[in-house]
Design a protein around this motif. Structure first.
Motif, PDB file in Angstrom:
ATOM      1  N   SER A   1       0.816  -1.205   0.000  1.00 41.12           N
ATOM      2  CA  SER A   1       0.000   0.000   0.000  1.00 41.12           C
ATOM      3  C   SER A   1       0.852   1.259   0.000  1.00 41.12           C
ATOM      4  O   SER A   1       0.335   2.346  -0.015  1.00 41.12           O
ATOM      5  N   THR A   2       2.168   1.126   0.009  1.00 40.56           N
ATOM      6  CA  THR A   2       3.061   2.264  -0.004  1.00 40.56           C
ATOM      7  C   THR A   2       3.141   2.863  -1.402  1.00 40.56           C
ATOM      8  O   THR A   2       3.214   2.143  -2.392  1.00 40.56           O
ATOM      9  N   VAL A   3       3.127   4.202  -1.472  1.00 42.03           N
ATOM     10  CA  VAL A   3       3.305   4.904  -2.734  1.00 42.03           C
ATOM     11  C   VAL A   3       4.545   5.775  -2.588  1.00 42.03           C
ATOM     12  O   VAL A   3       4.703   6.491  -1.604  1.00 42.03           O
ATOM     13  N   LEU A   4       5.435   5.692  -3.565  1.00 40.24           N
ATOM     14  CA  LEU A   4       6.662   6.478  -3.544  1.00 40.24           C
ATOM     15  C   LEU A   4       6.646   7.453  -4.704  1.00 40.24           C
ATOM     16  O   LEU A   4       6.343   7.058  -5.844  1.00 40.24           O
ATOM     17  N   LEU A   5       6.966   8.708  -4.429  1.00 38.58           N
ATOM     18  CA  LEU A   5       7.101   9.732  -5.465  1.00 38.58           C
ATOM     19  C   LEU A   5       8.573  10.111  -5.543  1.00 38.58           C
ATOM     20  O   LEU A   5       9.124  10.666  -4.599  1.00 38.58           O
ATOM     21  N   ALA A  19      12.234  -0.278  -5.136  1.00 36.87           N
ATOM     22  CA  ALA A  19      11.436  -1.351  -5.731  1.00 36.87           C
ATOM     23  C   ALA A  19      11.731  -2.710  -5.115  1.00 36.87           C
ATOM     24  O   ALA A  19      10.964  -3.655  -5.298  1.00 36.87           O
ATOM     25  N   ARG A  20      12.795  -2.799  -4.342  1.00 34.49           N
ATOM     26  CA  ARG A  20      13.088  -4.052  -3.646  1.00 34.49           C
ATOM     27  C   ARG A  20      12.098  -4.300  -2.510  1.00 34.49           C
ATOM     28  O   ARG A  20      11.865  -5.435  -2.136  1.00 34.49           O
ATOM     29  N   THR A  21      11.545  -3.228  -1.933  1.00 38.09           N
ATOM     30  CA  THR A  21      10.616  -3.388  -0.815  1.00 38.09           C
ATOM     31  C   THR A  21       9.219  -2.855  -1.126  1.00 38.09           C
ATOM     32  O   THR A  21       8.268  -3.200  -0.450  1.00 38.09           O
ATOM     33  N   GLU A  25       4.755  -0.880  -9.181  1.00 34.52           N
ATOM     34  CA  GLU A  25       3.552  -0.226  -9.702  1.00 34.52           C
ATOM     35  C   GLU A  25       3.177   0.995  -8.870  1.00 34.52           C
ATOM     36  O   GLU A  25       2.431   1.847  -9.322  1.00 34.52           O
ATOM     37  N   ASN A  26       3.679   1.067  -7.639  1.00 36.30           N
ATOM     38  CA  ASN A  26       3.362   2.173  -6.735  1.00 36.30           C
ATOM     39  C   ASN A  26       4.455   3.238  -6.700  1.00 36.30           C
ATOM     40  O   ASN A  26       4.431   4.111  -5.843  1.00 36.30           O
ATOM     41  N   ILE A  27       5.421   3.143  -7.603  1.00 31.64           N
ATOM     42  CA  ILE A  27       6.516   4.105  -7.652  1.00 31.64           C
ATOM     43  C   ILE A  27       6.313   5.007  -8.865  1.00 31.64           C
ATOM     44  O   ILE A  27       6.210   4.534  -9.999  1.00 31.64           O
ATOM     45  N   HIS A  28       6.259   6.310  -8.605  1.00 27.18           N
ATOM     46  CA  HIS A  28       6.046   7.308  -9.656  1.00 27.18           C
ATOM     47  C   HIS A  28       7.300   8.169  -9.764  1.00 27.18           C
ATOM     48  O   HIS A  28       7.676   8.850  -8.813  1.00 27.18           O
ATOM     49  N   CYS A  29       7.956   8.114 -10.920  1.00 24.72           N
ATOM     50  CA  CYS A  29       9.206   8.830 -11.166  1.00 24.72           C
ATOM     51  C   CYS A  29       8.927  10.055 -12.030  1.00 24.72           C
ATOM     52  O   CYS A  29       8.439   9.923 -13.148  1.00 24.72           O
ATOM     53  N   PHE A  30       9.243  11.228 -11.518  1.00 28.99           N
ATOM     54  CA  PHE A  30       9.072  12.478 -12.261  1.00 28.99           C
ATOM     55  C   PHE A  30      10.439  12.935 -12.741  1.00 28.99           C
ATOM     56  O   PHE A  30      11.323  13.233 -11.937  1.00 28.99           O
ATOM     57  N   GLU A  31      10.618  12.975 -14.056  1.00 32.52           N
ATOM     58  CA  GLU A  31      11.906  13.403 -14.629  1.00 32.52           C
ATOM     59  C   GLU A  31      11.664  14.127 -15.952  1.00 32.52           C
ATOM     60  O   GLU A  31      11.291  13.515 -16.944  1.00 32.52           O
TER      61      GLU A  31
END
Length: 72
Positions: A1-5, A19-21, A25-31
């Motif tokens: 349920s964790t979301v990472l920005l 992404a190891r933990t 799908e819950n990781i959003h990378c802004f670049e």
């Protein structure tokens, strides 16, 4: 349920570590930089099977001209 920005993700090193933990799908990378984003996408494929969300925008306090807010 964790979301990472990952704001200013560059090549995605911190996102790949997270992404190891955390589910990729819950990781959003802004670049916004196209060269850094290209490398981020290259890293995304083998290490996260392309499941990181890569966003080409900058993050700021006000939206407009390629800038999004975290609330969006």
């Amino acid at each position: 349920s964790t979301v990472l920005l990952d704001v200013g993700a560059a090549h995605g090193i911190y996102s790949l570590i997270a992404a190891r933990t955390c589910s990729p799908e819950n990781i959003h990378c802004f670049e916004p930089d196209p060269v850094a984003r290209w490398i981020l996408n290259i890293n995304n494929r083998p290490y996260c099977t392309g499941r990181l969300h890569v966003d080409p925008h900058s993050v700021g306090s006000h939206a407009g001209r390629g800038i999004v807010t975290l609330d969006e």
